[in-house]
Design an enzyme around this catalytic site. Structure first.
Site, PDB file in Angstrom:
ATOM      1  N   TYR A  79       0.756  -1.020  -0.039  1.00 30.59           N
ATOM      2  CA  TYR A  79      -0.194   0.031  -0.070  1.00 30.59           C
ATOM      3  C   TYR A  79       0.804   1.261   0.010  1.00 30.59           C
ATOM      4  CZ  TYR A  79      -3.581   3.271   1.072  1.00 30.59           C
ATOM      5  OH  TYR A  79      -4.487   4.323   0.813  1.00 30.59           O
ATOM      6  N   PHE A 131      -8.344  21.041 -24.502  1.00 29.26           N
ATOM      7  CA  PHE A 131      -8.509  19.268 -24.676  1.00 29.26           C
ATOM      8  C   PHE A 131      -9.785  19.350 -23.720  1.00 29.26           C
ATOM      9  CE2 PHE A 131      -8.368  15.019 -23.377  1.00 29.26           C
ATOM     10  CZ  PHE A 131      -8.367  14.595 -24.711  1.00 29.26           C
ATOM     11  N   THR A 132     -10.732  18.382 -24.146  1.00 27.78           N
ATOM     12  CA  THR A 132     -11.931  18.195 -23.441  1.00 27.78           C
ATOM     13  C   THR A 132     -11.884  18.175 -21.869  1.00 27.78           C
ATOM     14  OG1 THR A 132     -11.502  15.737 -23.743  1.00 27.78           O
ATOM     15  CG2 THR A 132     -13.204  16.811 -25.273  1.00 27.78           C
ATOM     16  N   ASP A 222       1.093  19.873 -21.014  1.00 31.07           N
ATOM     17  CA  ASP A 222       0.337  18.667 -21.098  1.00 31.07           C
ATOM     18  C   ASP A 222       1.391  17.511 -22.017  1.00 31.07           C
ATOM     19  OD1 ASP A 222      -1.113  16.207 -21.974  1.00 31.07           O
ATOM     20  OD2 ASP A 222      -2.941  17.517 -22.060  1.00 31.07           O
ATOM     21  N   LYS A 265      -1.118   6.971 -23.697  1.00 31.19           N
ATOM     22  CA  LYS A 265      -0.760   7.244 -24.778  1.00 31.19           C
ATOM     23  C   LYS A 265       0.644   6.841 -25.231  1.00 31.19           C
ATOM     24  CE  LYS A 265      -4.976   9.270 -24.032  1.00 31.19           C
ATOM     25  NZ  LYS A 265      -5.095  10.716 -24.140  1.00 31.19           N
ATOM     26  N   ARG A 390     -14.929  14.533 -33.714  1.00 24.46           N
ATOM     27  CA  ARG A 390     -14.131  15.692 -32.908  1.00 24.46           C
ATOM     28  C   ARG A 390     -14.537  17.003 -33.701  1.00 24.46           C
ATOM     29  NH1 ARG A 390     -13.470  14.445 -28.054  1.00 24.46           N
ATOM     30  NH2 ARG A 390     -11.409  13.422 -27.521  1.00 24.46           N
ATOM     31  N   PHE A 457     -20.080  14.439 -25.239  1.00 25.98           N
ATOM     32  CA  PHE A 457     -19.902  13.494 -26.205  1.00 25.98           C
ATOM     33  C   PHE A 457     -19.656  12.005 -26.078  1.00 25.98           C
ATOM     34  CE2 PHE A 457     -15.308  12.836 -25.525  1.00 25.98           C
ATOM     35  CZ  PHE A 457     -15.022  13.987 -24.712  1.00 25.98           C
TER      36      PHE A 457
HETATM   37  C1  LIG Z   1      -6.018  11.521 -23.441  1.00 19.45           C
HETATM   38  C2  LIG Z   1      -5.545  12.865 -23.031  1.00 19.45           C
HETATM   39  C3  LIG Z   1      -5.792  13.532 -21.922  1.00 19.45           C
HETATM   40  C4  LIG Z   1      -6.847  12.927 -20.731  1.00 19.45           C
HETATM   41  O1  LIG Z   1      -5.897  11.663 -20.126  1.00 19.45           O
HETATM   42  P1  LIG Z   1      -6.898  10.449 -19.591  1.00 19.45           P
HETATM   43  O2  LIG Z   1      -5.942   9.632 -19.509  1.00 19.45           O
HETATM   44  O3  LIG Z   1      -7.845  10.027 -20.823  1.00 19.45           O
HETATM   45  O4  LIG Z   1      -7.446  10.963 -18.584  1.00 19.45           O
HETATM   46  C5  LIG Z   1      -5.270  14.930 -21.709  1.00 19.45           C
HETATM   47  N1  LIG Z   1      -4.529  15.352 -22.571  1.00 19.45           N
HETATM   48  C6  LIG Z   1      -4.396  15.013 -23.866  1.00 19.45           C
HETATM   49  C7  LIG Z   1      -3.425  15.628 -24.881  1.00 19.45           C
HETATM   50  C8  LIG Z   1      -4.737  13.552 -24.298  1.00 19.45           C
HETATM   51  O5  LIG Z   1      -4.454  13.069 -25.357  1.00 19.45           O
END
Ligand SMILES: *Cc1c(COP(=O)(O)O)cnc(C)c1O
Length: 466
Positions: A79, A131-132, A222, A265, A390, A457
């Site tokens: 943990y 970004f969303t 990011d 990613k 998108r 979405f």
């Molecule tokens: C996917 C993504 C996110 C969000 O990450 P999650 O792991 O899906 O929460 C943020 N910024 C970018 C550029 C992304 O491609």
């Protein structure tokens, strides 16, 4: 070595061989017509087993290597103080160069924590396109997102090589309007997802960082797609041809005060993420929120085995340039096939997918009737290829006026998972896109039958307008 995918296929043949396979099945058109109806014309609501080639997202859909699977078995599930946490911390320090690691369950967990520790109500948060989930957390913390990306990013036909660049004049205008004290940080995305996977240049990031330092504003990356960005810098920016992507990635991160990363990613795992920082005080504040929202500071929502596989993935993605050359080579292979067939796509071809210009393909459907959503559904019905909208649906509504954001880009994203599909799959995808484009006038617009309030979405439902 010649790495131009149009003249040298050899350089980006997959740098791996296949050790395990997962069967996929083709469905009938009748089956797919029923499936899309049941899914309310939203590809997010399809069952994965009704999909043939799944290009919904490259998020968490990576194939892990044999070494990552082996690493899973070595996960330390303690943990507190898990050995796997320290392996991950070492990997982040070595590859990204940030001292302070705050692990999270995925990228949005890191965005949530960062937004909560830095943004106060009334603040402005400039960013190179939204970004969303990032904008959602900024707004939830009381901030206002202000887009400071260069104009070229909003033009799908512009072939500018660094469409992810920050427009420094727009950034300066935000500083003039709000004052630096009301701008906690600029959020700089690498290989901008919503612009079609478009990179920013090292020179632009360096200049943005300098402006930030002048005004006492943090620069938070990011860095979810920083590896893909590093590859494009190597290809396109003078002075970087002979550097490894590992060196370029490290330099990118050096012009920032921290980063949020979705490890689903670049990092070659199926789940995970982190917030990385330089300032230990900021990291302390992040960790005290982390224990409430994600988990203890040495796991933050990941299991020990998740962290172990992630540490291995981070090292593996930059071990040589071969992985990223093949990854982006495959995206370019699909994109070039569509260009050869005159399908309108976002140019230059991006890092993680090919973006179809739905506004051009379905010119008879007004944006209020969601052309990209309709195109994604039509492509699924044609061949079982799953893609994602998108455009206006993803952009959501303005929280103040309640009106739909009407983005200039109305796109369908064909996103390529890493190390999962072959060029033959790409051929099938290209053939289906060409066929749907040829009969585009048969596609009808859509209207909502259910519109969720947040990040609509994902769960929205539609019906065709007859
Ligand atoms: C996917 C993504 C996110 C969000 O990450 P999650 O792991 O899906 O929460 C943020 N910024 C970018 C550029 C992304 O491609």
């Amino acid at each position: 070595m010649d790495r131009d995918p149009r003249t040298s296929r050899r350089s980006w043949a997959e740098p791996f061989r296949i050790k395990m396979v997962e069967p996929i099945t083709v469905t009938t058109r009748g089956h797919r017509e029923r499936a899309i109806k049941d899914a309310g014309w939203n590809t997010f609501l399809l069952r994965a087993e009704d999909v043939y080639i799944d290009l919904l997202t490259d998020s968490g859909t990576n194939a892990m290597s044999d070494r990552q699977w082996a690493a899973l078995m070595l996960g330390d599930e303690a943990y507190a103080g898990s050995r796997s946490y320290y392996h991950l911390e070492d990997a982040v320090r070595d590859v990204y160069g940030y001292e302070e690691l705050v692990p999270t369950h995925q990228g949005r967990g890191a965005e949530h924590i960062l937004s909560q520790i830095l943004i106060k109500p009334g603040d402005a948060v400039p960013g190179n396109m939204y970004f969303t989930t990032t904008r959602y957390h900024q707004e939830r913390a009381g901030g206002t997102f202000v887009d400071v990306i260069i104009d070229e990013a909003h033009d799908p036909a512009s072939t500018y090589p660094f469409k992810g660049n920050v427009d420094l004049d727009k950034f300066r205008a935000v500083i003039d309007e709000y004052g630096a004290s009301r701008i906690p940080y600029i959020s700089v995305e690498t290989n901008v997802n919503m612009a079609g996977g478009q990179p920013l240049s090292m020179a632009n990031l360096r200049a943005t960082y300098e402006l930030c330092r002048e005004h006492g504003i943090y620069l938070m990356l990011d860095a979810t797609r920083a590896l893909e960005n590093a590859w494009f810098i190597k290809q396109r920016e003078p002075g970087y041809q002979d550097k490894s992507v590992r060196e370029i990635l490290r330099e990118l991160c050096s012009y920032s005060d921290g980063a949020t990363v979705s490890s689903k990613k670049d990092n070659l795992v199926n789940i995970g993420g982190f917030l990385a920082l330089r300032d230990p005080d900021l990291a302390r504040r992040a960790r005290s929120l982390l224990v409430a929202f994600e988990g203890l500071h040495t796991y933050g929502g990941m299991s020990g085995r998740d962290m172990e596989a992630l540490a291995q993935g981070i090292r593996e993605m930059v071990e040589t340039d071969d992985h990223i050359a093949a990854r982006i080579g495959q995206v370019e292979y699909l994109g070039n096939k569509l260009i050869d067939e005159d399908v309108p796509i976002v140019l230059p071809i991006g890092g993680h997918g090919v973006f179809l210009d739905a506004r051009a393909i379905l010119a008879h459907i007004p944006q209020e009737q969601f052309p990209a959503q309709a195109l994604a559904a039509a492509l699924y019905v044609d061949s079982g290829v799953r893609s994602m909208e998108r455009g206006v649906v993803s952009a959501g509504r303005d929280p103040v006026t309640g009106q739909n954001h009407l983005p200039k880009l109305e796109l369908v994203r064909l996103t390529i998972p890493r190390r999962v599909y072959t060029q033959a799959h790409m051929d099938v995808v290209a053939e289906s896109v060409v066929e749907v484009v040829a009969s585009a006038d048969e596609v009808a617009g859509l209207r909502f039958t259910y519109e969720p309030e947040d990040l609509r979405f994902f769960l929205a439902r539609f019906e065709p307008i007859s």
